[in-house]
Scaffold this motif. Structure first.
Motif, PDB file in Angstrom:
ATOM      1  N   GLY A   1      99.201  42.391  63.850  1.00 29.97           N
ATOM      2  CA  GLY A   1      99.093  42.249  62.406  1.00 29.97           C
ATOM      3  C   GLY A   1      99.046  43.617  61.749  1.00 29.97           C
ATOM      4  O   GLY A   1      99.824  44.503  62.074  1.00 29.97           O
ATOM      5  N   THR A   2      98.080  43.793  60.837  1.00 30.42           N
ATOM      6  CA  THR A   2      97.919  45.089  60.182  1.00 30.42           C
ATOM      7  C   THR A   2      96.724  45.863  60.728  1.00 30.42           C
ATOM      8  O   THR A   2      96.334  46.884  60.157  1.00 30.42           O
ATOM      9  CB  THR A   2      97.772  44.916  58.658  1.00 30.42           C
ATOM     10  OG1 THR A   2      96.645  44.071  58.386  1.00 30.42           O
ATOM     11  CG2 THR A   2      99.031  44.305  58.060  1.00 30.42           C
ATOM     12  N   THR A   3      96.139  45.393  61.837  1.00 34.70           N
ATOM     13  CA  THR A   3      95.069  46.146  62.474  1.00 34.70           C
ATOM     14  C   THR A   3      95.671  47.359  63.193  1.00 34.70           C
ATOM     15  O   THR A   3      96.605  47.201  63.976  1.00 34.70           O
ATOM     16  CB  THR A   3      94.299  45.283  63.487  1.00 34.70           C
ATOM     17  OG1 THR A   3      93.780  44.121  62.833  1.00 34.70           O
ATOM     18  CG2 THR A   3      93.145  46.063  64.105  1.00 34.70           C
ATOM     19  N   PRO A   4      95.157  48.554  62.949  1.00 35.17           N
ATOM     20  CA  PRO A   4      95.733  49.740  63.608  1.00 35.17           C
ATOM     21  C   PRO A   4      95.609  49.657  65.133  1.00 35.17           C
ATOM     22  O   PRO A   4      94.673  49.070  65.667  1.00 35.17           O
ATOM     23  CB  PRO A   4      94.879  50.899  63.059  1.00 35.17           C
ATOM     24  CG  PRO A   4      94.259  50.370  61.803  1.00 35.17           C
ATOM     25  CD  PRO A   4      94.063  48.907  62.020  1.00 35.17           C
ATOM     26  N   ALA A   5      96.567  50.240  65.802  1.00 36.81           N
ATOM     27  CA  ALA A   5      96.490  50.349  67.252  1.00 36.81           C
ATOM     28  C   ALA A   5      95.436  51.389  67.627  1.00 36.81           C
ATOM     29  O   ALA A   5      95.017  52.205  66.802  1.00 36.81           O
ATOM     30  CB  ALA A   5      97.848  50.742  67.824  1.00 36.81           C
ATOM     31  N   VAL A   6      94.986  51.343  68.872  1.00 36.41           N
ATOM     32  CA  VAL A   6      93.985  52.284  69.362  1.00 36.41           C
ATOM     33  C   VAL A   6      94.498  52.971  70.616  1.00 36.41           C
ATOM     34  O   VAL A   6      95.386  52.464  71.303  1.00 36.41           O
ATOM     35  CB  VAL A   6      92.640  51.587  69.679  1.00 36.41           C
ATOM     36  CG1 VAL A   6      92.024  51.001  68.430  1.00 36.41           C
ATOM     37  CG2 VAL A   6      92.819  50.519  70.762  1.00 36.41           C
ATOM     38  N   GLN A   7      93.926  54.116  70.904  1.00 40.13           N
ATOM     39  CA  GLN A   7      94.200  54.811  72.150  1.00 40.13           C
ATOM     40  C   GLN A   7      93.141  54.401  73.169  1.00 40.13           C
ATOM     41  O   GLN A   7      91.959  54.415  72.866  1.00 40.13           O
ATOM     42  CB  GLN A   7      94.159  56.326  71.943  1.00 40.13           C
ATOM     43  CG  GLN A   7      95.222  56.845  70.990  1.00 40.13           C
ATOM     44  CD  GLN A   7      96.632  56.709  71.553  1.00 40.13           C
ATOM     45  OE1 GLN A   7      96.844  56.876  72.747  1.00 40.13           O
ATOM     46  NE2 GLN A   7      97.579  56.388  70.686  1.00 40.13           N
ATOM     47  N   GLY A   8      93.554  54.020  74.348  1.00 36.95           N
ATOM     48  CA  GLY A   8      92.595  53.659  75.375  1.00 36.95           C
ATOM     49  C   GLY A   8      92.489  52.161  75.566  1.00 36.95           C
ATOM     50  O   GLY A   8      93.174  51.366  74.919  1.00 36.95           O
ATOM     51  N   ARG A   9      91.613  51.786  76.484  1.00 40.38           N
ATOM     52  CA  ARG A   9      91.490  50.393  76.887  1.00 40.38           C
ATOM     53  C   ARG A   9      90.787  49.528  75.846  1.00 40.38           C
ATOM     54  O   ARG A   9      89.852  49.978  75.172  1.00 40.38           O
ATOM     55  CB  ARG A   9      90.704  50.292  78.188  1.00 40.38           C
ATOM     56  CG  ARG A   9      91.462  50.731  79.437  1.00 40.38           C
ATOM     57  CD  ARG A   9      90.620  50.490  80.669  1.00 40.38           C
ATOM     58  NE  ARG A   9      91.432  50.540  81.880  1.00 40.38           N
ATOM     59  CZ  ARG A   9      90.987  50.207  83.079  1.00 40.38           C
ATOM     60  NH1 ARG A   9      89.732  49.814  83.227  1.00 40.38           N
ATOM     61  NH2 ARG A   9      91.782  50.265  84.126  1.00 40.38           N
ATOM     62  N   LEU A  10      91.230  48.295  75.745  1.00 40.59           N
ATOM     63  CA  LEU A  10      90.490  47.280  75.017  1.00 40.59           C
ATOM     64  C   LEU A  10      89.466  46.666  75.967  1.00 40.59           C
ATOM     65  O   LEU A  10      89.700  46.567  77.173  1.00 40.59           O
ATOM     66  CB  LEU A  10      91.419  46.182  74.510  1.00 40.59           C
ATOM     67  CG  LEU A  10      92.488  46.560  73.496  1.00 40.59           C
ATOM     68  CD1 LEU A  10      93.286  45.315  73.107  1.00 40.59           C
ATOM     69  CD2 LEU A  10      91.874  47.196  72.267  1.00 40.59           C
ATOM     70  N   GLU A  11      88.345  46.235  75.414  1.00 47.61           N
ATOM     71  CA  GLU A  11      87.327  45.553  76.199  1.00 47.61           C
ATOM     72  C   GLU A  11      86.971  44.245  75.519  1.00 47.61           C
ATOM     73  O   GLU A  11      86.892  44.161  74.295  1.00 47.61           O
ATOM     74  CB  GLU A  11      86.079  46.428  76.367  1.00 47.61           C
ATOM     75  CG  GLU A  11      86.330  47.740  77.082  1.00 47.61           C
ATOM     76  CD  GLU A  11      86.791  47.580  78.529  1.00 47.61           C
ATOM     77  OE1 GLU A  11      86.627  46.466  79.086  1.00 47.61           O
ATOM     78  OE2 GLU A  11      87.303  48.560  79.103  1.00 47.61           O
TER      79      GLU A  11
END
Length: 263
Positions: free
Chosen positions: A56-66
């Protein structure tokens, strides 16, 4: 890991009535996975969902999702909308997210609906997800889109399309693959909530997609069997019940939530 504040997460809020939180699948989003049944859900519930990083419009992140971080964001969204109690619907990767939420906040969860989902990635699922992740990271998005059509649609639904229609569908999908695909699919490969299944206290419905090439029906039934008193319903679709039989999927969810509504 790069973290986002709750306000950075795109939030969907629709309807009025008892609360219903939505947890979407990897490479999807609230609109992509629940959009076809949103009107029906919102007719009876205050529906709240968030898009994971990179969807969606949530920014991407660097690193793992938990998984627990996603649970925290769902709870933050529920709190922001004034929902003290709610049902939770988890689709695909959203299933283990919903399970963790139900175990961490049992006093707040009135019912749990798990669709086309899993507690962990078995060898077959991990292999499918690893190819998905590798194709995305290699920039082979056209090939990945074709692969996803193969792995997501049930055999009858896929064979009902012409080769030209399948090609067109892949061409349309490739440029809109979420930026967070790699991180979300990586979580599919790592997640394991088997230890939580026996701790679920909320009434639970597991909706098994019986023609699913991506998450095998046997893996879905294994999850359901480990949840105390879980009910099982079947829907004869591949991994995309919202695309193949949205009205049937909506009816299964709505009927269960109505039966387990708190007075």
């Amino acid at each position: 890991m790069t973290t986002l504040t709750p306000s950075a997460f795109a939030r969907t809020v629709r309807g009025e009535g008892p609360g219903l939180l939505l947890a979407h699948g990897a490479g999807g989003g609230i609109e992509a996975n629940y959009g076809p049944i949103m009107e029906g859900l919102a007719a009876r519930h205050t529906v709240v969902g968030i898009d994971y990083p990179g969807s969606g419009t949530t920014p991407a992140v660097q690193g793992r999702l938990e998984v627990d971080a996603l649970v925290d964001q769902l709870i933050s969204a529920a709190d922001a909308e004034g929902l003290d109690n709610f049902a939770v619907s988890g689709y695909s990767l959203g299933g283990p997210v919903a399970i963790r939420l139900a175990v961490r906040y049992p006093e707040r969860v009135s019912a749990l609906v798990l669709s086309a989902t899993f507690a962990y990635a078995d060898t077959r699922t991990e292999l499918a997800a690893s190819i998905w992740q590798q194709l995305y990271e290699a920039g082979q998005h056209a090939v990945l889109a074709a692969y996803l059509n193969l792995m997501a649609l049930g055999e009858p639904a896929l064979n009902a399309l012409t080769r030209a229609q399948v090609h067109t569908a892949a061409e349309q999908l490739a440029p809109v693959l979420p930026a967070g695909t790699s991180e979300q699919v990586d979580l599919v490969r790592r997640i394991d909530v088997r230890g939580d299944l026996g701790r679920i206290t909320a009434p639970t419905l597991a909706i098994v997609t019986t023609a699913d090439p991506l998450i095998s029906p046997s893996l879905q039934r294994e999850l359901a069997a480990a949840i105390p008193a879980a009910e099982i319903a079947e829907i004869p679709t591949g991994h995309l019940p919202f695309a193949e039989q949205p009205e049937h999927w909506l009816k299964l969810i709505s009927n269960f939530l109505e039966q387990n509504a708190k007075n």
